[in-house]
Design an enzyme around this catalytic site. Structure first.
Site, mmCIF file in Angstrom:
data_model
loop_
_atom_site.group_PDB
_atom_site.id
_atom_site.type_symbol
_atom_site.label_atom_id
_atom_site.label_comp_id
_atom_site.label_asym_id
_atom_site.label_seq_id
_atom_site.Cartn_x
_atom_site.Cartn_y
_atom_site.Cartn_z
ATOM 1 N N LYS A 38 0.811 -1.206 0.000
ATOM 2 C CA LYS A 38 0.000 0.000 0.000
ATOM 3 C C LYS A 38 0.856 1.274 0.000
ATOM 4 O O LYS A 38 0.658 2.165 -0.826
ATOM 5 C CB LYS A 38 -0.875 -0.048 1.254
ATOM 6 C CG LYS A 38 -1.786 1.098 1.438
ATOM 7 C CD LYS A 38 -2.442 0.975 2.805
ATOM 8 C CE LYS A 38 -1.388 1.013 3.888
ATOM 9 N NZ LYS A 38 -1.772 1.724 5.079
ATOM 10 N N THR A 39 1.790 1.305 0.917
ATOM 11 C CA THR A 39 2.644 2.482 1.019
ATOM 12 C C THR A 39 3.426 2.698 -0.268
ATOM 13 O O THR A 39 3.587 3.821 -0.736
ATOM 14 C CB THR A 39 3.622 2.325 2.191
ATOM 15 O OG1 THR A 39 2.877 1.944 3.340
ATOM 16 C CG2 THR A 39 4.339 3.621 2.472
ATOM 17 N N ASP A 224 -4.534 8.079 2.985
ATOM 18 C CA ASP A 224 -4.084 6.759 3.438
ATOM 19 C C ASP A 224 -5.004 6.284 4.554
ATOM 20 O O ASP A 224 -5.604 7.093 5.254
ATOM 21 C CB ASP A 224 -2.647 6.913 3.956
ATOM 22 C CG ASP A 224 -2.012 5.574 4.267
ATOM 23 O OD1 ASP A 224 -2.487 4.547 3.752
ATOM 24 O OD2 ASP A 224 -1.029 5.561 5.035
ATOM 25 N N GLU A 225 -5.109 4.992 4.750
ATOM 26 C CA GLU A 225 -5.925 4.426 5.837
ATOM 27 C C GLU A 225 -7.344 5.007 5.827
ATOM 28 O O GLU A 225 -7.872 5.410 6.849
ATOM 29 C CB GLU A 225 -5.291 4.719 7.204
ATOM 30 C CG GLU A 225 -3.830 4.346 7.330
ATOM 31 C CD GLU A 225 -3.598 2.878 7.649
ATOM 32 O OE1 GLU A 225 -4.530 2.061 7.455
ATOM 33 O OE2 GLU A 225 -2.483 2.553 8.069
ATOM 34 N N GLN A 255 -9.090 -3.681 8.258
ATOM 35 C CA GLN A 255 -8.185 -3.092 9.233
ATOM 36 C C GLN A 255 -8.778 -1.853 9.893
ATOM 37 O O GLN A 255 -8.059 -1.012 10.427
ATOM 38 C CB GLN A 255 -6.839 -2.759 8.588
ATOM 39 C CG GLN A 255 -6.105 -4.013 8.147
ATOM 40 C CD GLN A 255 -4.703 -3.711 7.666
ATOM 41 O OE1 GLN A 255 -3.848 -3.278 8.415
ATOM 42 N NE2 GLN A 255 -4.461 -3.941 6.378
ATOM 43 N N ARG A 607 0.882 -8.506 11.061
ATOM 44 C CA ARG A 607 2.157 -7.781 11.218
ATOM 45 C C ARG A 607 3.324 -8.743 11.057
ATOM 46 O O ARG A 607 4.454 -8.337 10.883
ATOM 47 C CB ARG A 607 2.282 -7.124 12.613
ATOM 48 C CG ARG A 607 1.233 -6.085 12.999
ATOM 49 C CD ARG A 607 1.053 -5.024 11.993
ATOM 50 N NE ARG A 607 -0.080 -5.322 11.126
ATOM 51 C CZ ARG A 607 -0.253 -4.788 9.933
ATOM 52 N NH1 ARG A 607 0.600 -3.922 9.469
ATOM 53 N NH2 ARG A 607 -1.289 -5.115 9.181
#
Length: 740
Positions: A38-39, A224-225, A255, A607
DNA sequence: GGTGTCTTCTTTTTT
DNA sequence: AGAAGACACC
């Protein structure tokens, strides 16, 4: 530094990522699964926009939720496009809009030097309001009021609109408090976190010309997010994107873990409806974790009903199975984690930095910390008591806030008698009265206090002194650096001597912390040439703990599951997997909240890159001692992914009579405590003998209410009658032991 | 007005 | 278990 060509920027991407980066035809929704790069897509997209001259760097608005995320993205973009990256409007929602408010807020009557109140300050103001309005804090705590007000603000409801919708008694009271709270903040020239979003919405709506300027400027907007945005945030981005309609949001509904803070998954789920012509990209290839980890995490989250179905896949191998450690109690759990870390370090050549130990509540960090320290394993704790929330730091900041913004009554109140200068309740109320009479702020009243006859001469002198110190630094604040100013101010008011009075380790810590703060201020000045005190305070109040987490340091990272979002580690432990702890008791009854707990598990599990370990304890001391039942999330992990160590432990009627203090007769404890819920209620009949950890043995005389709110009147043998709230009393039912 | 002791209440997660 | 508030005494 050689800048990347367009092909360099696109070259490192997989086909979907590349498509998403190249697409330039309007609104974009990128559904990015955990670990799907994503980043990378956001940073490369921004680099691509700049490299292909779709927009200038300063025409790009990129919003994140933590400063750390923003900083890292900026860094990565810089390696792609060079210094231009610094001109991008990139930051957290709160910091970006605080910046815009400082620049433009005068249009809505906001002066540049406004103070930002954190939640503690906010709650303090609310407490004051409640006291003054005499609204008892019995069934309405400042805490709940705060969260109601915040929720209202997140939904863009002012006091008026909130009052209209306030049906029940509680809401009506909150409305009253809300209204007064707003007045105080306004008088203090202060904004709370929610205001940093709500005020810009108001400002843009009432000043279309201004909105037009920003709409025109931001020709590319990226968020983002996006699953964590609240209503105010989505309105803001919608407003700003209305002209170019070039908005790209990235997120993962699985998430979404901040609904308790007003985040609305509906924003991401409804994006398609909101932007009917939007293009959707799905990033489903995971580059982070093994098949096993992904399978386990995915299986758990698939128990949720409200989600967009998706399949994450990876080309990586199966890897190791997920290990479940069933431990008898929390001490053993800690030892288990420590032993695993030691084993992996020895056998797999792992570094301490490869590990993350995650937990649901900050309180759990204590035991873990102790365990790692004893084992001599370096660690860092993220979160918990944050640096800028420490008392001494807040004291110093309160001084600085008053210097910058003299209208800030709340901060002045905080330091008016710190260090003690003999200003107590009486003098304070006289001062407040003076302020009220003259229609002044408290600081305004302080100026006049020297001549105020209603105040004792001795106190007048002290107030005068304080006033002159504050005035001195108020006028010099533009000339000297923040660090210098703070140093002088603290010397003048005798703050060091005050701290040094306390020679306990805790007191010494305080001195160190303040020194650390001053160092931070000096560093700030060297980093930002234009770094005045206002700027420093503004930045500090929007800092979070994760922002200062140093991932280069070689230590085991301990943090809450929430804090772990967006990070990755080779080995991850998720601890405390017990019903009532994770999922947390208060979220057990509500299906929506339970689903959020499950997503939290998903976030934690994903994670992990190579190894995931879960642990639960069958007995956990949560004051008094409560017993653990393994979390349902454990059962939701398919057994083929799972390897269990340790055994089930049944604590039950195994206590010896000595365990119960001061009883001459022998009693036996029954399996459980009846601290909450309906199941235990039937045993808590009037007349029943119970045991309380502090008051000892007693007999129930009366009972009222139900569920968590059950109230009992108990006649204790030693301490007499007490009224207890079942939720907190942790009573144990005692049965007469026939054998004795 | 300050200090010390007792009582009460709280435990989610945080920009 | 620990903090914050209430209360009493100095």
């Amino acid at each position: 530094m050689a800048l990347s060509s367009v092909e360099d920027i696109l070259g490192k991407l997989n086909p979907v990522q590349r498509e998403a980066v190249e697409y330039n035809g309007g609104p974009i929704l990128i559904l990015a699964g955990a670990g799907s790069g994503k980043t990378r897509v956001i940073t490369h997209k921004i680099a691509y926009i700049i490299a292909t001259r779709q927009a200038k760097p300063w025409e790009i608005l990129a919003l994140t939720f933590t400063n750390k995320a923003a900083g890292e993205m900026k860094e990565r973009i810089r390696t792609l496009v060079g210094k231009g990256a610094d001109l991008i409007w990139m930051g957290t929602f709160h910091s970006i809009f605080a910046r815009i408010l400082r620049k433009e807020g005068e249009r809505i009557g906001l002066s540049r030097n406004f103070t930002i109140y954190d939640e503690e300050d906010q709650q303090g103001v609310i407490k004051g309001v409640m006291k003054e309005l005499d609204l008892s804090a019995q069934e309405l705590t400042p805490r709940t009021v705060r969260s109601r007000i915040n929720r209202a603000k997140d939904a863009l409801l002012g006091p008026g609109a909130y009052a209209e919708g306030a049906e029940d008694f509680i809401a009506q009271r909150v409305a009253q408090i809300y209204s007064e709270y707003e007045k105080r903040l306004q008088a203090a020239n202060a904004l709370d976190f929610a205001d940093l979003l709500l005020k810009p919405v108001r400002m843009f709506r009432s000043h279309p010309d201004l909105l037009g300027v920003y709409q025109k400027q931001f020709s590319a907007i990226l968020v983002d997010e996006y699953q964590d945005t609240n209503h105010a945030q989505s309105v803001l981005t919608d407003l700003l994107a209305a002209r170019h309609r070039n908005i790209c949001v990235v997120g993962d509904d699985d998430q979404s873990i901040y609904s308790w803070r007003g985040a609305d998954v509906g924003n991401i789920l409804g994006f398609e409806q909101n932007y009917p012509n939007c293009k959707i990209f799905r990033l489903e290839q995971n580059y982070r974790s093994t098949k096993t980890i992904l399978g386990a995490a995915g299986a758990v989250v698939s128990h949720n009903r409200r989600r967009k179905p998706k399949t994450l896949w990876t080309s990586r191998g199966d890897g190791e199975v997920v290990t479940l450690m069933k431990m008898p109690d929390e001490r053993e759990e800690v030892l288990g984690v420590v032993r695993k870390i030691e084993t992996f370090m020895a056998e797999d050549k792992r570094q301490p930095r490869d590990f993350a130990v995650l937990y649901r509540t900050n309180a759990q960090s204590r035991g873990l910390e102790e365990g790692l320290r004893r084992a001599g394993i370096p660690y860092t704790i993220v979160g918990g008591i944050r640096f800028y929330e420490r008392r001494e730091i807040k004291d110093v900041l309160a001084y600085l806030r008053v210097v910058v913004n003299p209208q800030d009554d709340f901060s002045l109140l905080r330091i008016i008698n710190v260090p003690p200068r003999g200003i107590g309740a009486v003098t304070l109320s006289r001062l407040k009265e003076l302020a009220r009479q003259q229609g002044l702020s408290l600081f305004g009243a302080l100026k006049l206090a020297g001549e105020e006859v209603s105040i004792l001469p001795e106190k007048r002198k002290r107030l005068k002194q304080l006033n002159s110190v504050l005035k001195k630094y108020g006028s010099s604040r533009k000339k000297v650096s923040p660090g210098e100013l703070a140093r002088g101010l603290l010397d003048d008011v005798g703050y060091w001597e005050y701290l040094e009075q306390d020679s306990t380790p805790k007191g010494e810590d305080r001195v160190e912390n303040v020194k650390e703060l001053l160092r931070g201020m000096e560093e700030f000045s060297t980093l930002h040439a234009e770094g005045n005190l206002e700027a420093f305070l503004a930045e500090v109040s929007l800092l979070t703990d994760i922002d200062s987490w140093d991932d280069r340091k070689n230590g085991v990272t301990m943090m809450t599951l929430h804090a772990a979002k967006g990070l990755e580690f080779p080995v991850v432990f998720i601890t405390g997997l017990e019903e009532g702890l994770f999922p947390l008791a208060s979220n057990l009854d509500d299906p929506a909240q339970l689903e959020e707990e499950r997503r939290l598990f998903y976030v934690g599990a994903t994670r992990a890159e190579e190894r995931l370990l879960l642990s639960c304890a069958f007995r956990r001391r949560r004051f008094g001692g409560q017993y653990g039942i393994p979390s349902r999330f454990i059962d939701e992990v398919p057994t083929e992914y799972l390897e269990t160590e340790g055994e089930d432990v049944t604590w039950g009627a195994a206590f010896s009579p000595e365990d119960i203090t001061g009883t001459e007769k022998t009693y036996q404890r029954i399996e459980d405590e009846y601290s909450m819920g309906e199941e235990g209620d039937f045993r808590l009949k009037v007349g029943q003998t119970v045991h309380h950890s502090r008051f000892g043995r007693g007999r129930i005389l009366g009972k009222s209410g139900f569920g968590e709110m059950t109230r009992l009147v108990v006649d204790f043998e030693k301490s007499g009658r007490k009224r207890l709230l079942l939720k907190y009393a942790h009573l144990q039912v005692l049965y007469e032991d026939e054998d004795s």
